[in-house]
Write a protein that holds these residues in place. Sequence first.
Motif, PDB file in Angstrom:
ATOM      1  N   LEU A 246       1.088  -1.096   0.287  1.00 42.85           N
ATOM      2  CA  LEU A 246      -0.109   0.234  -0.249  1.00 42.85           C
ATOM      3  C   LEU A 246       1.330   1.102   0.001  1.00 42.85           C
ATOM      4  N   ALA A 247       2.063   1.122   0.855  1.00 42.69           N
ATOM      5  CA  ALA A 247       3.328   2.760   0.884  1.00 42.69           C
ATOM      6  C   ALA A 247       2.996   2.610  -0.818  1.00 42.69           C
TER       7      ALA A 247
ATOM      8  N   ILE B  52     -12.705  -6.693   9.076  1.00 43.31           N
ATOM      9  CA  ILE B  52     -12.744  -5.877   8.530  1.00 43.31           C
ATOM     10  C   ILE B  52     -11.692  -6.207   7.993  1.00 43.31           C
ATOM     11  N   TYR B  53     -10.493  -6.563   8.414  1.00 44.63           N
ATOM     12  CA  TYR B  53      -9.193  -6.543   7.355  1.00 44.63           C
ATOM     13  C   TYR B  53      -9.267  -7.688   6.900  1.00 44.63           C
TER      14      TYR B  53
ATOM     15  N   MET C 131     -12.616  -8.167   0.195  1.00 48.61           N
ATOM     16  CA  MET C 131     -13.706  -8.044  -1.105  1.00 48.61           C
ATOM     17  C   MET C 131     -13.562  -6.745  -1.437  1.00 48.61           C
ATOM     18  N   CYS C 132     -13.163  -5.566  -0.827  1.00 52.66           N
ATOM     19  CA  CYS C 132     -13.822  -4.593  -1.361  1.00 52.66           C
ATOM     20  C   CYS C 132     -12.502  -3.705  -1.950  1.00 52.66           C
ATOM     21  N   ASN C 133     -11.011  -3.965  -2.017  1.00 52.96           N
ATOM     22  CA  ASN C 133     -10.344  -3.694  -2.804  1.00 52.96           C
ATOM     23  C   ASN C 133     -10.246  -3.331  -4.033  1.00 52.96           C
ATOM     24  N   PRO C 134     -10.577  -4.713  -4.244  1.00 46.73           N
ATOM     25  CA  PRO C 134     -10.738  -5.010  -6.171  1.00 46.73           C
ATOM     26  C   PRO C 134     -11.875  -3.897  -6.653  1.00 46.73           C
ATOM     27  N   ILE C 135     -12.679  -3.439  -6.128  1.00 46.80           N
ATOM     28  CA  ILE C 135     -14.125  -2.877  -7.166  1.00 46.80           C
ATOM     29  C   ILE C 135     -13.316  -1.307  -6.577  1.00 46.80           C
ATOM     30  N   ILE C 136     -12.488  -0.916  -5.463  1.00 49.26           N
ATOM     31  CA  ILE C 136     -12.378   1.230  -5.088  1.00 49.26           C
ATOM     32  C   ILE C 136     -11.126   0.597  -6.353  1.00 49.26           C
TER      33      ILE C 136
ATOM     34  N   CYS D 186      -7.885   8.744  -6.146  1.00 50.02           N
ATOM     35  CA  CYS D 186      -6.570   9.040  -5.060  1.00 50.02           C
ATOM     36  C   CYS D 186      -7.175   9.004  -3.799  1.00 50.02           C
ATOM     37  N   ALA D 187      -9.194   9.091  -4.348  1.00 50.52           N
ATOM     38  CA  ALA D 187      -9.596   9.226  -2.565  1.00 50.52           C
ATOM     39  C   ALA D 187     -10.373   7.704  -3.127  1.00 50.52           C
ATOM     40  N   SER D 188     -10.932   6.957  -4.030  1.00 52.85           N
ATOM     41  CA  SER D 188     -11.225   5.038  -3.365  1.00 52.85           C
ATOM     42  C   SER D 188      -9.519   4.437  -2.313  1.00 52.85           C
ATOM     43  N   HIS D 189      -8.260   5.572  -2.607  1.00 53.19           N
ATOM     44  CA  HIS D 189      -7.259   4.242  -2.337  1.00 53.19           C
ATOM     45  C   HIS D 189      -7.493   4.980  -0.864  1.00 53.19           C
ATOM     46  N   LEU D 190      -7.314   6.261  -0.599  1.00 54.99           N
ATOM     47  CA  LEU D 190      -6.781   6.716   0.601  1.00 54.99           C
ATOM     48  C   LEU D 190      -8.429   5.837   1.626  1.00 54.99           C
ATOM     49  N   VAL D 191      -9.719   6.091   0.713  1.00 54.78           N
ATOM     50  CA  VAL D 191     -10.689   5.029   2.101  1.00 54.78           C
ATOM     51  C   VAL D 191      -9.940   3.851   2.567  1.00 54.78           C
ATOM     52  N   VAL D 192      -9.688   3.114   0.850  1.00 59.74           N
ATOM     53  CA  VAL D 192      -8.818   2.016   2.026  1.00 59.74           C
ATOM     54  C   VAL D 192      -8.147   2.190   2.441  1.00 59.74           C
ATOM     55  N   VAL D 193      -6.803   2.680   2.770  1.00 60.14           N
ATOM     56  CA  VAL D 193      -6.040   3.555   3.255  1.00 60.14           C
ATOM     57  C   VAL D 193      -6.478   2.972   4.979  1.00 60.14           C
TER      58      VAL D 193
END
Length: 314
Positions: free
Chosen positions: A119-120, A281-282, A288-293, A245-252
């Motif tokens: 992620l970094a 959650i993690y 599950m959500c990462n591929p969609i986001i 970048c917004a969706s990335h920030l949500v997951v991070v």
Amino acid sequence: MEKSLELGNATRVQEFVLLGLSTRLGIRDVLFIIFLSLYLLTLMENTLIIYLIFSHSELHKPMYFFLGNLSCLEMCYVSVTMPTLLMGLWTGPCHVPFTGCMTQLFFFISLICTECTLLASMAYDRYVAICRPLHYPLLMRPRVCLGLALSSWLGALLVSVIKTACIASLSYCGPNILNHFFCDVSPLLNLSCTHVALTELVDFISAIVILWGSLLVAIASYVAIGRTVLGMPSAAARHKAFSTCASHLVVVGIFYSATIFIYARPSRIEAMDLNKVLSVIYTVVTPMCNPIIYCLRNREVQLAFHRTMRWSSV
């Protein structure tokens, strides 16, 4: 002398009993169907992402290279914790041999550390793409990308070897009941009948280095991105960069909030029910959500998916 003989003759725990998410039969049945569906959906999503990235040359870019690594990681990650979760929901408390528990712990620690550093790396990739676009082909050339990915996987393996060895070397004299759905660090430390200060210190230091270190890299990257985006003269360009970048920030944010709360603490956690909820959650939700986001909302990935569907229908 007598005390050492007594410790030597103490019965060592041969297996651990995982209580799982719930002990109520009616709730277990519903949860089993839900989590099995989420598991299969996660595998399907990430398999699709890996296939699209591998089979379409226009996706052979640094960003998608890291996304492919992340999808592979998520499939392994969810496959480490989900079997004992599902078994506990299907049969009740799950009995796991000591070696099996330590094996699960080893892979879990390795994969969660790899995810942090990946992620970094992805945040750094977006920083270079937005803040230093002219230098992007040089700074994110294939050799650099491969080096970042390899260091994420191999570095995490090294950390996991050290942490798992420390935890496995502790004495577990009983009880052997873990109030969790997989073999995690805090529940195991709570069961140890020996002094765990050194192991806690190793766990805390590694959490600081891996979790906080990678989080600081991600934060620094997104702060620089934010400053660059706000300085763009075109509203359309600002919107495009921000939406990337917004969706990335949500997951991070979700991932690091849960993991730091659980692992980057110098003492063992007693509130194991809260620990289980955050772990879901993690270990279940984010894979599950990462591929969609990250991918399935991406225009290039959508176009590649539509082309694949047309080819398959011919």
